[in-house]
Design a protein around this motif. Sequence first.
Motif, PDB file in Angstrom:
ATOM      1  N   PRO A 183      29.828  41.605  39.784  1.00 28.48           N
ATOM      2  CA  PRO A 183      28.409  41.806  40.126  1.00 28.48           C
ATOM      3  C   PRO A 183      27.500  41.777  38.903  1.00 28.48           C
ATOM      4  O   PRO A 183      27.864  42.226  37.807  1.00 28.48           O
ATOM      5  CB  PRO A 183      28.396  43.192  40.789  1.00 28.48           C
ATOM      6  CG  PRO A 183      29.667  43.845  40.364  1.00 28.48           C
ATOM      7  CD  PRO A 183      30.664  42.757  40.136  1.00 28.48           C
ATOM      8  N   ASP A 189      36.752  39.377  40.575  1.00 25.64           N
ATOM      9  CA  ASP A 189      36.247  38.231  41.323  1.00 25.64           C
ATOM     10  C   ASP A 189      34.755  38.399  41.636  1.00 25.64           C
ATOM     11  O   ASP A 189      34.339  39.438  42.147  1.00 25.64           O
ATOM     12  CB  ASP A 189      37.058  38.099  42.615  1.00 25.64           C
ATOM     13  CG  ASP A 189      36.598  36.952  43.481  1.00 25.64           C
ATOM     14  OD1 ASP A 189      36.159  35.920  42.930  1.00 25.64           O
ATOM     15  OD2 ASP A 189      36.675  37.083  44.720  1.00 25.64           O
ATOM     16  N   ARG A 190      33.967  37.369  41.286  1.00 24.43           N
ATOM     17  CA  ARG A 190      32.518  37.405  41.526  1.00 24.43           C
ATOM     18  C   ARG A 190      31.920  38.719  41.029  1.00 24.43           C
ATOM     19  O   ARG A 190      31.258  39.460  41.759  1.00 24.43           O
ATOM     20  CB  ARG A 190      32.212  37.188  43.011  1.00 24.43           C
ATOM     21  CG  ARG A 190      32.398  35.745  43.466  1.00 24.43           C
ATOM     22  CD  ARG A 190      32.548  35.612  44.950  1.00 24.43           C
ATOM     23  NE  ARG A 190      33.853  36.127  45.396  1.00 24.43           N
ATOM     24  CZ  ARG A 190      34.284  36.066  46.656  1.00 24.43           C
ATOM     25  NH1 ARG A 190      33.523  35.507  47.584  1.00 24.43           N
ATOM     26  NH2 ARG A 190      35.465  36.542  46.983  1.00 24.43           N
TER      27      ARG A 190
END
Length: 529
Positions: A36, A33-34
Amino acid sequence: MPTVRQAVLELLRSLGSTTVFGNPGSTEMPFLDRFPGDFRYVLGLQEACVVGMADGYARASGTPAFVNLHSAAGVGHALGNVFTAQRNQAPLVITAGQQVRALLPNQPFLGATEAANFPKPYVKFSIEPARAEDVAAAIAQAFRIAQRRPCGPVFVSIPADDWGRPCEAPIPRILSPDVAPDPALIAEAAQALAVSKNPVLVVGPEVDQEGMGPALVTLAEAIGAPVLTSPFASRIAFPEDHPLFAGFLAAAPQAVSDALAPHDCVLVVGAPVFTFHVAGEAAIFRSGTPIFHLTADGDTAASAPAGTSILGSLRFAIPALQAALPEMHRAAPAPRAPTPLPQPADPIPAAYLLHRLHLAMPEDAILVEEAPSHRPAMQAQMPRTRWGSFFTMASGGLGYGLPAAVGVALAKPDQRVVCLIGDGSMMYAPQALWTAVQHGLRLTTVVINNGGYGAMRSIGQAMQVRDIPGIDLPGLDFVRIAEGMGCPAIRITHPDALDAALREACRAEGPMLVEVVVDAAVPTLYHKA
């Protein structure tokens, strides 16, 4: 307090492990998730490809590779190359998703039953942490174990809901991967070499793996003995243009005994004693010939049927043995007979293809091979002279070569990587080409198309069996397969067109495949049993 995800990402940053090899599924989404921006996600289109790419990357870079697999079946898909990674001593930290903890008692969809046991015994360490709070510490421990000699893959199963739980970040610490050998045994080996009249060295892939190649050359020159490469060595073991290099041992007991019989002392460095593929009697083990064995692999040492195994990292063992040796003056061994140059013909002889490919490759190119039936011809026509310039699989399991070549190319983006692969091997993991295209890798893939499983044909001859089904592979079109994934490709059937195609493929800015249809003559791997 950080979440498990935050703690793990920060751990990976601190270890310089910001490349993640994966094939995502629902149980991995909380980690991804998201994702980096300072991380690189390398997508493989099947989990065996993912592990093979990570293996090549780890071995070429000399650092552990981080892998993220899907739960249960995804790990199952990967296991063939997990087995190969274990045999290759490749340091991989393999993580896999697991269903959320609340569902696990009820055999949920995508739940992995006994997840930590699934990849055993081919991982050095395997755990599904009892608490979410322990996940980051378990991954930190996995990195340390993966790098401890002998290196190898480790496994951590992580329930999907663990990533958002709070945890304490693991405390940074260092574990030395190396151990020193017994000085008394080193002195015993040095004495045996000093009094021997005709010693021989058998060297293996641990030498290149530990970066001890130049030190080994110095040791061999001090002893003044011929050097043989161990059977099925998965890396370069000695420069094959060196005057002391005496060739390759076959994986057959009688052949090994015959090669070693003239010698009165055998020093094995960084290799098993010995890897065999066919049955037979190895008289060397009962001859009384002293055999000394330097290795960091305790299992390999314990399995050796004869000799004195000296456990320790070659980083310490080779210099210690060098220091313990008296000055010796031996006549140089006779030089190897030169390899005859193969001639063009129609159909193309495999040896001629390999000779021309060797001439077309840049001097600093790295060769990744999975063409088992053509390995003797490759060894004759494509001598490896630079450390770090050759990789193959130690396991014998197909489906490693092309993904590994992608991983090597990711680790060494400024060097040309050449994947030499058989037509049968190519069909185990052709989707690795897609990843090469997506990353614009300088990868040249040369498919040796002899219309079937050449190694099986050769072994069938040695075993005196015939009419075996499933060996011929008609109707494959590797150009269309490659082009379907965006990789330029060309098919060569006549020697006149070979050089131009190989030169183009070895100079291409991105990946390119050359399929070469060769003579289907059965090569001799082993003599008849």
